[in-house]
Structure formats: C-alpha cells, structure tokens
Write an enzyme that holds these catalytic residues in place. Structure first.
Site, PDB file in Angstrom:
ATOM      1  N   ASP A 161      24.346  82.068 -56.286  1.00  0.00           N
ATOM      2  CA  ASP A 161      23.615  80.998 -56.997  1.00  0.00           C
ATOM      3  C   ASP A 161      24.261  79.682 -56.944  1.00  0.00           C
ATOM      4  OD1 ASP A 161      24.537  81.155 -60.874  1.00  0.00           O
ATOM      5  OD2 ASP A 161      25.633  81.534 -58.944  1.00  0.00           O
ATOM      6  N   HIS A 175      36.354  80.037 -60.689  1.00  0.00           N
ATOM      7  CA  HIS A 175      35.519  81.350 -60.957  1.00  0.00           C
ATOM      8  C   HIS A 175      35.177  82.168 -59.584  1.00  0.00           C
ATOM      9  CE1 HIS A 175      35.166  80.476 -65.298  1.00  0.00           C
ATOM     10  NE2 HIS A 175      34.737  79.348 -65.149  1.00  0.00           N
TER      11      HIS A 175
END
Ligand code: RIB
Ligand code: CA
Length: 317
Positions: free
Chosen positions: A12, A243
């Site tokens: 995303d 992340h």
C-alpha cells in the site's frame, strides 16, 4: 549463488513501502515477480498509481502490477493516513506519472495464477492490509499448500499497537482478513511491531540517503521528510521505524533476527481489543481457539544496525 528467491510484494505505497520495494528490487537474492496493491496508507487507486510509478522510477516497468481490493472484507475502510504518508501516499512530494498500467487480473487472480504455476517456489511478502491474501486463499483453496512462505509486515504479538494500544495499522485495516491468513496451513513469518520498533533509521542514516545520487534514493529523500515529521511528532522518535523493509531484510538476513513460534488469532470483535494479534502457545481447553493453527514465526528481535547498513548499501547501488 543460488537461484534468486521469487517473491510477490502486496503493498500500500506508502513511504516505507517505497523503501521496501526499492530494497527488494536492488537485491539480487530476490526476484520480484510482481506487485499487488491494496488500500491502507492511501486508496487502492493511489497505491496502484504509486506502485507503477515507483517501478518506473527504478527502471523496472517490466515488473507487473495487479490492482487489489478497495475495501476490507467486511469492515469499512477508514481512509488514507495523510498525516503519516501524505495525501498522495508519497510524502506530498509527488512522483513522475507512470506510463504503464496495471494488468487486467486482480491482485488475488495474479497471486493464484503465479503461485499455482510454480508450486512451492513463491513467497508472498504482504506489507499492507491482508485483504488480497485472504481473497486469494478463498479463490483457490489449494493456494496455501503451494506457497513457499508468507513473510508479512503486520501485527503486534507482545507489544502495544501503533493505531491504538491494541492494533497495528495493517491488521487494523482488515482484522477479518488477517485472521484468515494467520489460520493458513503454510509457513508464515510475522515482522510485527515486536521487531520493527527495534529497527530504526536515525537522522544520520536518513542524511546518507539524501547524499546518494540515483533516482531511487533521490525519490526517497523527497518523500521521507513527511514520514520523519510523523515520527517526531507522534512517536517522539529521532528518526523512523523501518517497518516494511524489515520483511525484506528477513528474506536477506534471517540470522540477524530472533523469534518465537506460536499460533496467532486476531481479535475480530468490535471492542477495545479489535485487531490485536494474540499469540497462543499452550495446551488444553483454554487454548482451543489456537491449538488447531500452525505456529507462526513471530520476529521479536533484530540486529538493527546490520539491517540498516544492508538496506542503505542496496539503495546506494
Ligand atoms: O504499521 C506499519 C504498517 O502500516 C506499514 O506497512 C506501513 O506502510 C503502514 O501500512
Ligand atoms: Ca505498508
């Protein structure tokens, strides 16, 4: 050198997604077969545009992009997180428009066709909500037995969330999909906040990106300030959490990590615990919801400096 590991990144993009995509593309140990896009940091329309644009910027428009779900399985999409990734998902810095388009297949169809054509060879690397992965499992019930592994960024087994005390963003965006995925009978490695909060780039590391001269690094230098501001303001961090790239790092340097193994259930209730990834290692009736599930490799520690240096070395190339 052994054959490159064949992967599909479900993403995303997203600032840290962009870092992870560039990292994977510049690692000869990996063969990126395609990107599949999903809502999360931005709408799927935006994440698909960004995925195509990032590939073009990296000179890899040969890599196909398959557009995925616009909404979670059952919940409603909470909308883009402009204050983290910018309204455009790229730090409000913009990105040159892609000339390529997404393929006609949906993300789930692309995943199923690719995996079933290469039994046991493909690793899925989801770094966004798990909606497309769950849809692919529903589309082809034999998908999981033909997957090599799922290495995902998401969840928080032994630490608080980053959306609220319970939930990490990717799981929060679609808890129902995540519980389907964590119940799959295939090897799963979870790079959740338990480990990604321990992998950090400092301002000095980020300045090194700014000093690099290649289109990938120059783009990251443009989009990172927005992401850095979020970490300064909301996380009180002198730098950023790494992340999504941590899922890629695990593929490249698994020996840099420590982990625990336990089955995972995701709270799909509507109260305070919604989207918490709950590790359940034990016997007896109180573990009945976990016992039937295959243990997940939950990454809990990492050699942060080694991983940051590895990622920066690949970005510099
Ligand atoms: O919680 C971090 C995750 O949420 C990362 O994948 C980031 O890109 C956002 O999607
Ligand atoms: Ca992401």
């Amino acid at each position: 050198m052994t054959e490159p590991r064949r992967i599909i990144i479900d993403t995303d993009p997203g600032v840290d997604d962009a870092m992870a995509i560039f990292y994977a593309l510049s690692s000869p140990e990996l063969d990126v077969l395609g990107l599949t896009t999903v809502f999360g940091n931005a709408t799927t329309e935006t994440t698909t545009y960004n995925a195509l644009a990032l590939l073009q910027l990296a000179g890899r428009s040969d890599v196909p992009v398959a557009r995925g779900a616009d909404t979670p399985l059952v919940a409603t999409y909470g909308g883009p997180v402009d204050f983290v990734h910018g309204a455009d998902g790229q730090g409000n810095a913009g990105i040159p428009a892609p000339t390529a388009s997404a393929v006609a297949e949906s993300a789930a169809e692309f995943i199923v066709r690719s995996v079933m054509a290469a039994p046991g060879e493909i690793t899925l690397v989801p770094v966004g909500p798990l909606t497309n992965i769950a849809l692919a499992m529903r589309l082809e019930p034999k998908l999981t037995e033909n997957l090599r592994e799922i290495v995902l960024m998401g969840g928080n087994a032994f630490c608080p969330g980053n959306v609220n005390p319970s939930a990490e963003a990717n799981i929060h965006n679609d808890p129902e999909a995540a519980d389907i995925v964590f119940g799959a009978d295939c090897p799963i490695t979870m790079a959740g906040l338990d480990v990604t909060h321990k992998v950090q780039m400092t301002h000095a590391d980020l300045a090194r990106i700014g000093a690099m001269s290649n289109p990938r690094a120059e783009h990251l230098a443009r989009i990172l300030p927005c992401y850095v501001d979020f970490h300064t303001t909301y996380e009180g961090l002198d730098g950023i959490f790494v992340h999504d790239s941590t899922a890629v790092s695990y593929l490249l340097a698994p020996d840099a990590f420590t982990w625990e193994e336990a089955p995972i259930r995701v709270d799909c209730g509507q109260s305070f615990g919604r989207a918490k990834t709950i590790a359940g290692k034990g016997e007896g009736d109180s573990y009945a919801a976990w016992t039937p599930r295959r243990p997940v490799r939950i990454l809990t520690g990492a050699d942060s400096r080694r991983l940051v240096e590895l990622e920066l070395s690949r970005l510099a190339e």
